[in-house]
Design a protein around this motif. Structure first.
Motif, PDB file in Angstrom:
ATOM      1  N   CYS A 269     118.065 -65.376 -52.773  1.00  0.00           N
ATOM      2  CA  CYS A 269     117.117 -64.569 -53.520  1.00  0.00           C
ATOM      3  C   CYS A 269     117.673 -64.281 -54.916  1.00  0.00           C
TER       4      CYS A 269
ATOM      5  N   CYS B 285     116.055 -62.347 -57.162  1.00  0.00           N
ATOM      6  CA  CYS B 285     115.390 -61.186 -57.763  1.00  0.00           C
ATOM      7  C   CYS B 285     116.417 -60.284 -58.453  1.00  0.00           C
TER       8      CYS B 285
ATOM      9  N   ALA C  31     110.045 -52.345 -52.616  1.00  0.00           N
ATOM     10  CA  ALA C  31     110.906 -53.509 -52.409  1.00  0.00           C
ATOM     11  C   ALA C  31     111.893 -53.229 -51.274  1.00  0.00           C
TER      12      ALA C  31
ATOM     13  N   THR D  20     114.030 -67.798 -53.495  1.00  0.00           N
ATOM     14  CA  THR D  20     112.912 -66.903 -53.759  1.00  0.00           C
ATOM     15  C   THR D  20     113.159 -66.146 -55.066  1.00  0.00           C
ATOM     16  N   PHE D  21     112.069 -65.644 -55.632  1.00  0.00           N
ATOM     17  CA  PHE D  21     112.096 -64.900 -56.901  1.00  0.00           C
ATOM     18  C   PHE D  21     112.788 -65.695 -58.020  1.00  0.00           C
TER      19      PHE D  21
ATOM     20  N   GLY E 240     108.144 -66.007 -56.422  1.00  0.00           N
ATOM     21  CA  GLY E 240     108.328 -64.649 -55.930  1.00  0.00           C
ATOM     22  C   GLY E 240     108.849 -64.683 -54.504  1.00  0.00           C
ATOM     23  N   ARG E 241     108.307 -63.778 -53.699  1.00  0.00           N
ATOM     24  CA  ARG E 241     108.767 -63.730 -52.313  1.00  0.00           C
ATOM     25  C   ARG E 241     108.295 -64.953 -51.533  1.00  0.00           C
TER      26      ARG E 241
ATOM     27  N   ARG F 148     103.653 -66.120 -47.101  1.00  0.00           N
ATOM     28  CA  ARG F 148     103.464 -65.837 -45.676  1.00  0.00           C
ATOM     29  C   ARG F 148     102.491 -66.804 -45.044  1.00  0.00           C
TER      30      ARG F 148
END
Ligand SMILES: [Zn+2]
Ligand SMILES: [Zn+2]
Length: 141
Positions: A32, A34, A74, A117-118, A137-138, A141
């Motif tokens: 990640c 982020c 978050a 991600t992110f 981003g995330r 789903r």
């Protein structure tokens, strides 16, 4: 060797106050980028893996774990109050899964990061050199 045959993988923080054990297979893992993971780790990215809560045991140091909750809902950042090691995320201490910083593990978890991600928040000085899927981003789903 199946995931069920694996020895439990132990882990803990830098100072050793917090210790835990993972007794089942990791469900997924990712890198990640982020800003929260970057700042919390002090590194280019945070690498975490998910296990079912029933496969996670906190062995020591529950009283040393502090939780930081970023704004806007978050994922939390759970860390050792003594040494600052980033340990858990997601919905710690609740929820059906536990998100574990793979850098806290003592041995091979048997899984490898499966995606980024992110990526839109990626550090400008960091270059992604693998071919894993990249999500802005995330995880979708
Ligand atoms: Zn510690
Ligand atoms: Zn993150």
């Amino acid at each position: 060797m199946t995931a069920q045959d694996r020895e439990p993988v132990t882990g803990g923080c830098l100072c050793g106050a917090v210790r835990f054990r993972v007794t089942g297979p990791f469900l997924r893992a990712g890198n990640c980028h982020c800003v929260r993971c970057r700042k919390h780790s002090g590194a280019a990215l945070g690498t975490q893996g998910r296990v079912l809560r029933k496969h996670f045991e906190l062995l020591d140091g529950a009283e040393r774990i502090r939780i930081y909750t970023p704004a806007e809902g978050a994922a939390v950042k759970a860390f050792c109050e003594i040494c600052g090691s980033s340990l858990f995320g997601g919905t710690w201490p609740d929820g059906p899964e536990v998100s574990i910083r793979l850098g806290a593990l003592d041995a091979d978890p048997g899984i490898r990061p499966q995606c980024h991600t992110f990526v839109r928040d990626k550090a400008p000085w960091h270059e992604i050199l693998d071919d894993l899927p990249q999500h802005p981003g995330r995880l979708p789903r």
